[in-house]
Design a protein around this motif. Sequence first.
Motif, PDB file in Angstrom:
ATOM      1  N   ARG A 233       0.823  -1.210   0.000  1.00  0.00           N
ATOM      2  CA  ARG A 233       0.000   0.000   0.000  1.00  0.00           C
ATOM      3  C   ARG A 233       0.859   1.264   0.000  1.00  0.00           C
ATOM      4  O   ARG A 233       0.530   2.248  -0.660  1.00  0.00           O
ATOM      5  N   LEU A 234       1.975   1.231   0.695  1.00  0.00           N
ATOM      6  CA  LEU A 234       2.798   2.421   0.875  1.00  0.00           C
ATOM      7  C   LEU A 234       3.779   2.673  -0.263  1.00  0.00           C
ATOM      8  O   LEU A 234       4.082   3.827  -0.579  1.00  0.00           O
ATOM      9  N   SER A 235       4.300   1.629  -0.854  1.00  0.00           N
ATOM     10  CA  SER A 235       5.334   1.790  -1.875  1.00  0.00           C
ATOM     11  C   SER A 235       4.752   2.339  -3.176  1.00  0.00           C
ATOM     12  O   SER A 235       3.696   1.916  -3.633  1.00  0.00           O
ATOM     13  N   THR A 236       5.485   3.261  -3.762  1.00  0.00           N
ATOM     14  CA  THR A 236       5.093   3.795  -5.071  1.00  0.00           C
ATOM     15  C   THR A 236       5.744   3.033  -6.213  1.00  0.00           C
ATOM     16  O   THR A 236       5.489   3.326  -7.380  1.00  0.00           O
ATOM     17  N   LYS A 237       6.589   2.059  -5.867  1.00  0.00           N
ATOM     18  CA  LYS A 237       7.280   1.229  -6.848  1.00  0.00           C
ATOM     19  C   LYS A 237       6.905  -0.238  -6.612  1.00  0.00           C
ATOM     20  O   LYS A 237       6.410  -0.592  -5.530  1.00  0.00           O
ATOM     21  N   PRO A 238       7.132  -1.102  -7.596  1.00  0.00           N
ATOM     22  CA  PRO A 238       6.810  -2.518  -7.415  1.00  0.00           C
ATOM     23  C   PRO A 238       7.464  -3.117  -6.172  1.00  0.00           C
ATOM     24  O   PRO A 238       8.615  -2.825  -5.848  1.00  0.00           O
ATOM     25  N   VAL A 239       6.696  -3.949  -5.475  1.00  0.00           N
ATOM     26  CA  VAL A 239       7.152  -4.659  -4.280  1.00  0.00           C
ATOM     27  C   VAL A 239       7.332  -6.123  -4.647  1.00  0.00           C
ATOM     28  O   VAL A 239       6.575  -6.667  -5.462  1.00  0.00           O
ATOM     29  N   ILE A 240       8.309  -6.777  -4.032  1.00  0.00           N
ATOM     30  CA  ILE A 240       8.558  -8.186  -4.337  1.00  0.00           C
ATOM     31  C   ILE A 240       8.590  -9.019  -3.060  1.00  0.00           C
ATOM     32  O   ILE A 240       8.687  -8.493  -1.954  1.00  0.00           O
ATOM     33  N   ALA A 241       8.501 -10.325  -3.244  1.00  0.00           N
ATOM     34  CA  ALA A 241       8.926 -11.307  -2.249  1.00  0.00           C
ATOM     35  C   ALA A 241       9.957 -12.154  -2.985  1.00  0.00           C
ATOM     36  O   ALA A 241       9.605 -12.967  -3.846  1.00  0.00           O
ATOM     37  N   SER A 242      11.226 -11.919  -2.708  1.00  0.00           N
ATOM     38  CA  SER A 242      12.281 -12.560  -3.500  1.00  0.00           C
ATOM     39  C   SER A 242      12.298 -14.070  -3.337  1.00  0.00           C
ATOM     40  O   SER A 242      12.696 -14.790  -4.253  1.00  0.00           O
ATOM     41  N   HIS A 243      11.857 -14.570  -2.163  1.00  0.00           N
ATOM     42  CA  HIS A 243      11.894 -16.015  -1.917  1.00  0.00           C
ATOM     43  C   HIS A 243      10.818 -16.377  -0.902  1.00  0.00           C
ATOM     44  O   HIS A 243      10.923 -16.089   0.278  1.00  0.00           O
ATOM     45  N   THR A 244       9.783 -17.015  -1.375  1.00  0.00           N
ATOM     46  CA  THR A 244       8.659 -17.400  -0.536  1.00  0.00           C
ATOM     47  C   THR A 244       7.937 -18.570  -1.183  1.00  0.00           C
ATOM     48  O   THR A 244       8.403 -19.140  -2.169  1.00  0.00           O
ATOM     49  N   GLY A 245       6.795 -18.936  -0.603  1.00  0.00           N
ATOM     50  CA  GLY A 245       5.973 -20.005  -1.154  1.00  0.00           C
ATOM     51  C   GLY A 245       4.507 -19.673  -0.961  1.00  0.00           C
ATOM     52  O   GLY A 245       4.144 -18.568  -0.539  1.00  0.00           O
ATOM     53  N   VAL A 246       3.656 -20.647  -1.251  1.00  0.00           N
ATOM     54  CA  VAL A 246       2.207 -20.450  -1.215  1.00  0.00           C
ATOM     55  C   VAL A 246       1.641 -21.062   0.061  1.00  0.00           C
ATOM     56  O   VAL A 246       1.744 -22.272   0.279  1.00  0.00           O
ATOM     57  N   GLU A 247       1.023 -20.230   0.883  1.00  0.00           N
ATOM     58  CA  GLU A 247       0.458 -20.692   2.142  1.00  0.00           C
ATOM     59  C   GLU A 247      -0.621 -21.755   1.943  1.00  0.00           C
ATOM     60  O   GLU A 247      -0.741 -22.698   2.733  1.00  0.00           O
ATOM     61  N   ARG A 248      -1.412 -21.620   0.893  1.00  0.00           N
ATOM     62  CA  ARG A 248      -2.486 -22.580   0.648  1.00  0.00           C
ATOM     63  C   ARG A 248      -1.954 -23.972   0.320  1.00  0.00           C
ATOM     64  O   ARG A 248      -2.642 -24.973   0.547  1.00  0.00           O
ATOM     65  N   LEU A 249      -0.733 -24.055  -0.206  1.00  0.00           N
ATOM     66  CA  LEU A 249      -0.134 -25.360  -0.510  1.00  0.00           C
ATOM     67  C   LEU A 249       0.609 -25.939   0.679  1.00  0.00           C
ATOM     68  O   LEU A 249       0.657 -27.155   0.861  1.00  0.00           O
ATOM     69  N   PHE A 250       1.231 -25.063   1.469  1.00  0.00           N
ATOM     70  CA  PHE A 250       1.928 -25.527   2.668  1.00  0.00           C
ATOM     71  C   PHE A 250       1.910 -24.391   3.686  1.00  0.00           C
ATOM     72  O   PHE A 250       2.475 -23.324   3.456  1.00  0.00           O
ATOM     73  N   GLY A 251       1.266 -24.624   4.819  1.00  0.00           N
ATOM     74  CA  GLY A 251       0.994 -23.563   5.770  1.00  0.00           C
ATOM     75  C   GLY A 251       2.143 -23.213   6.677  1.00  0.00           C
ATOM     76  O   GLY A 251       2.015 -23.287   7.909  1.00  0.00           O
ATOM     77  N   HIS A 252       3.248 -22.819   6.118  1.00  0.00           N
ATOM     78  CA  HIS A 252       4.416 -22.413   6.898  1.00  0.00           C
ATOM     79  C   HIS A 252       4.427 -20.896   7.030  1.00  0.00           C
ATOM     80  O   HIS A 252       3.954 -20.176   6.146  1.00  0.00           O
TER      81      HIS A 252
END
Length: 390
Positions: A233-252
């Motif tokens: 919401r705050l950033s005026t430029k693209p935000v990333i998650a450089s290394h993550t996964g999908v919570e719906r596939l594995f709830g970590h």
Amino acid sequence: MNLDINVMEGLYPFNLTEAQEARARQLHASSIIIDLLFQGPLSPQAISKEVSSRIREQCEPYREDPMVYSGMPSKIIHDMAARGEMPAFQEEWYRSGITAGNRQLSISSIESLVTSMGEVQRQFDTADWLVKALTAEDIRSAKRSNLKAGIVTAQETDGLGKNLELLEALYHFGLRILQLTYNNQNFIASGCAEPANGGVSKFGMQFIAKMNELGIIVDTSHCGKQTTLDACRLSTKPVIASHTGVERLFGHMRCKSDEELKAIAATGGVIGVFAMPWFVYEDPNETTIEHVLDHIDYVVRMVGVDHVGIGTDWPMSDVEWSLVYFKEHIAPRIGFAKGDGPSTETVKGLEKYSYFINYTRGLVSRGYSDEEIGKILGGNWMRVFEAVWG
């Protein structure tokens, strides 16, 4: 040094046809490939037992200091590479086909920052085949010249305190991607291990604005859910998650919810899927590259192919005995639950970075087009780089 995929070992059994294999080789060779949490190019399997034993002998006098003892092997490996005593450092990178990967600063303290700046800069100074990427064009140029590009990044901000001038100095050093917080709470925001899920602080708002002004990409990988949503919401430029996964596939705790995936994509950002055996599938001993591809497929279905990339985060340029020690003595100190987090397990099909073509082969096996594969391998990251760095 040229990549010869025809003689590569470690090909995962995707059961591709001869034509599909040829297509994967061509795509892998021609694409700009980016691993945005590149702990390589080495891995324990790429370091001989003899070298591992010699490193252990050097580290033993420091065993009573767990943090020093755990961190020494990686430093010794990079020191050997800088002195030309670890040829596998260059060989594995070239065999991987990866065009650009991050070179990571430690900002846990001022002392670690100064030390890591010296270590990272030494890699650039001693390897004539490795260039520091300050712009997206630097990466394109490296690809054209058969060189490799290093992107200076960091995963924590604690050592900066509230010093925005120091952040600016780091930008001039080459810092181009910065994670707001690593698992826990800091001046800027709450990490994914914080039960309070507090989001971005008032100072954090100023910090993100300064990152936008300088041209440093906002990374939310280890951030809590509210922090990720606030950053988007705050950033005026693209935000990333450089290394993550999908919570719906594995709830970590290290995986992102659908709401976070959508928020990141809405900024024009990219979600990098990691290859951490403990974070993508329930049994780390049986995690395969197919499970990693499942996470990529999910992100594509949820937010579109323009918003997914790769940030493996594993394996480490380290030795096996050190990784066991890290899991037992260090991981609990930095926010991981007992028994959770990095150790000796690897994703089957990515035991070494020289097996990286398995990503391309896997995407071919799942029916992606050439254009889509090019985006996932690196094109999407390049779009973000161009938008933020210029």
